[in-house]
Design an enzyme around this catalytic site. Structure first.
Site, PDB file in Angstrom:
ATOM      1  N   ASP A  15      -9.642  16.917 -19.613  1.00 48.98           N
ATOM      2  CA  ASP A  15     -10.341  17.519 -20.749  1.00 48.98           C
ATOM      3  C   ASP A  15      -9.672  17.139 -22.075  1.00 48.98           C
ATOM      4  OD1 ASP A  15     -12.219  19.023 -22.042  1.00 48.98           O
ATOM      5  OD2 ASP A  15     -11.382  20.963 -21.489  1.00 48.98           O
ATOM      6  N   HIS A  32     -13.213   8.941 -24.968  1.00 54.71           N
ATOM      7  CA  HIS A  32     -13.370   8.664 -23.532  1.00 54.71           C
ATOM      8  C   HIS A  32     -12.727   7.325 -23.160  1.00 54.71           C
ATOM      9  CE1 HIS A  32     -15.758  12.188 -23.260  1.00 54.71           C
ATOM     10  NE2 HIS A  32     -16.834  11.694 -23.861  1.00 54.71           N
ATOM     11  N   LEU A 126      -4.291   4.748  -1.212  1.00 49.46           N
ATOM     12  CA  LEU A 126      -4.646   5.882  -2.070  1.00 49.46           C
ATOM     13  C   LEU A 126      -6.157   6.067  -2.030  1.00 49.46           C
ATOM     14  CD1 LEU A 126      -4.103   7.953  -4.422  1.00 49.46           C
ATOM     15  CD2 LEU A 126      -4.363   6.024  -5.992  1.00 49.46           C
TER      16      LEU A 126
HETATM   17  C1  FPP Z   1     -13.689  15.674 -21.030  1.00 49.66           C
HETATM   18  O1  FPP Z   1     -13.380  15.619 -22.414  1.00 49.66           O
HETATM   19  C2  FPP Z   1     -13.832  14.343 -20.436  1.00 49.66           C
HETATM   20  C3  FPP Z   1     -14.991  13.824 -19.927  1.00 49.66           C
HETATM   21  C4  FPP Z   1     -16.253  14.570 -19.919  1.00 49.66           C
HETATM   22  C5  FPP Z   1     -15.050  12.447 -19.383  1.00 49.66           C
HETATM   23  C6  FPP Z   1     -13.841  11.917 -18.681  1.00 49.66           C
HETATM   24  C7  FPP Z   1     -14.023  10.471 -18.464  1.00 49.66           C
HETATM   25  C8  FPP Z   1     -13.080   9.500 -18.647  1.00 49.66           C
HETATM   26  C9  FPP Z   1     -11.672   9.789 -19.028  1.00 49.66           C
HETATM   27  C10 FPP Z   1     -13.515   8.095 -18.473  1.00 49.66           C
HETATM   28  C11 FPP Z   1     -12.881   7.337 -17.395  1.00 49.66           C
HETATM   29  C12 FPP Z   1     -12.972   7.951 -16.081  1.00 49.66           C
HETATM   30  C13 FPP Z   1     -12.941   7.368 -14.849  1.00 49.66           C
HETATM   31  C14 FPP Z   1     -12.624   8.231 -13.683  1.00 49.66           C
HETATM   32  C15 FPP Z   1     -13.197   5.946 -14.559  1.00 49.66           C
HETATM   33  P1  FPP Z   1     -14.367  16.339 -23.434  1.00 49.66           P
HETATM   34  O2  FPP Z   1     -15.341  15.325 -23.913  1.00 49.66           O
HETATM   35  O3  FPP Z   1     -14.972  17.531 -22.775  1.00 49.66           O
HETATM   36  O4  FPP Z   1     -13.378  16.751 -24.555  1.00 49.66           O
HETATM   37  P2  FPP Z   1     -13.516  18.019 -25.530  1.00 49.66           P
HETATM   38  O5  FPP Z   1     -13.392  19.226 -24.657  1.00 49.66           O
HETATM   39  O6  FPP Z   1     -12.364  17.855 -26.460  1.00 49.66           O
HETATM   40  O7  FPP Z   1     -14.845  17.909 -26.208  1.00 49.66           O
END
Ligand code: FPP
Length: 232
Positions: A15, A32, A126
């Site tokens: 997050d 992201h 893994l």
């Molecule tokens: C949450 O942050 C994160 C996500 C919804 C996406 C996570 C995805 C990645 C890190 C991309 C790569 C992943 C893989 C597994 C290949 P948020 O957008 O909710 O952050 P906020 O709470 O600050 O708005």
């Protein structure tokens, strides 16, 4: 690097990408993309420490409600990462598995996901589970519907487990959530029953190698009781 007790299965709610980007005046999708670097770090450390299962919450069922541009950006990122990294993943002995309601994924993304799973299916160093279009309640409801469709009238905990998305994976030993929120947010509801929880204020794009090791060290200091009394 010395860590006393290595968890077999680590699950992570990644997050804070959006907040990380906003603080810098950048778009959420940049957050992201930088977050994907942290994913690389935790995969590398997992390989080094001998963690066998790593489950990453990449996209929840609720995330479909985000602005269209962000959803498109995340799908594009997932597809690109899987395409570009699949050779590395294969060579390192990692098996990619995906849990979630994949039917909602765009066709081109689904194709790349399936290809990555097929190519790496026999690897066993893994097991990397990506939760995409995943919801914990949806997983339980999907399981119940399969049980009903098979005409079963009764079930126990062990047989119920067989209907989950990844019955072969042991329950997570450790759940990490970044970015300050102390919630489970519909992640692995069945599987987290006895999991140790680790929360940190660090935003996901800043959660790198050293902090991941710190979380594992913290876990290794805890005594797990499973509801029983343990002599200290
Ligand atoms: C949450 O942050 C994160 C996500 C919804 C996406 C996570 C995805 C990645 C890190 C991309 C790569 C992943 C893989 C597994 C290949 P948020 O957008 O909710 O952050 P906020 O709470 O600050 O708005």
């Amino acid at each position: 690097m010395k860590v006393d007790r290595i968890p077999t299965h680590v699950a992570i709610i990644m997050d804070g990408n959006g907040r990380w980007a906003k603080m810098r005046g950048l778009s959420r999708n940049v957050g992201h993309r930088v977050g994907a670097e942290s994913v690389r770090d935790v995969i590398r450390v997992s390989l080094e420490l001998g963690i066998k299962y790593l489950t990453l919450f990449a996209f929840s069922t609720e995330n479909w409600n985000r602005p269209e541009e962000e959803v498109r950006g995340l799908m594009h990122l997932l597809k690109g990462l899987l395409q570009n990294e699949v050779e590395f993943i294969y060579r390192e002995g990692i098996s990619i598995r995906v849990i979630g309601r994949l039917g909602r994924l765009p066709g081109d993304v689904l194709k790349v996901v399936k290809k990555a799973m097929e190519l790496t299916e026999d690897n066993s160093k893994l097991y990397l589970y990506l939760a995409i279009s995943y919801g914990g309640r949806a997983e339980i409801v999907d399981a119940v519907n399969r049980i009903i469709s098979e005409g079963r009238r009764e079930i126990d905990e062990e047989s119920f487990r067989k209907y989950l998305y990844a019955p072969e994976a042991p329950d997570p030993d450790l759940l990490i959530r970044t970015a300050g929120e102390k919630r489970i947010s519909n992640f692995l509801l069945w599987q987290l029953a006895y999991t140790e929880l680790y929360f940190t204020d660090t935003l996901w794009p800043d959660f790198r190698r050293d902090e991941f090791i710190e979380a594992i060290e913290d876990y290794s200091r805890r005594i797990r009781r499973f509801g029983r009394v343990v002599e200290e």
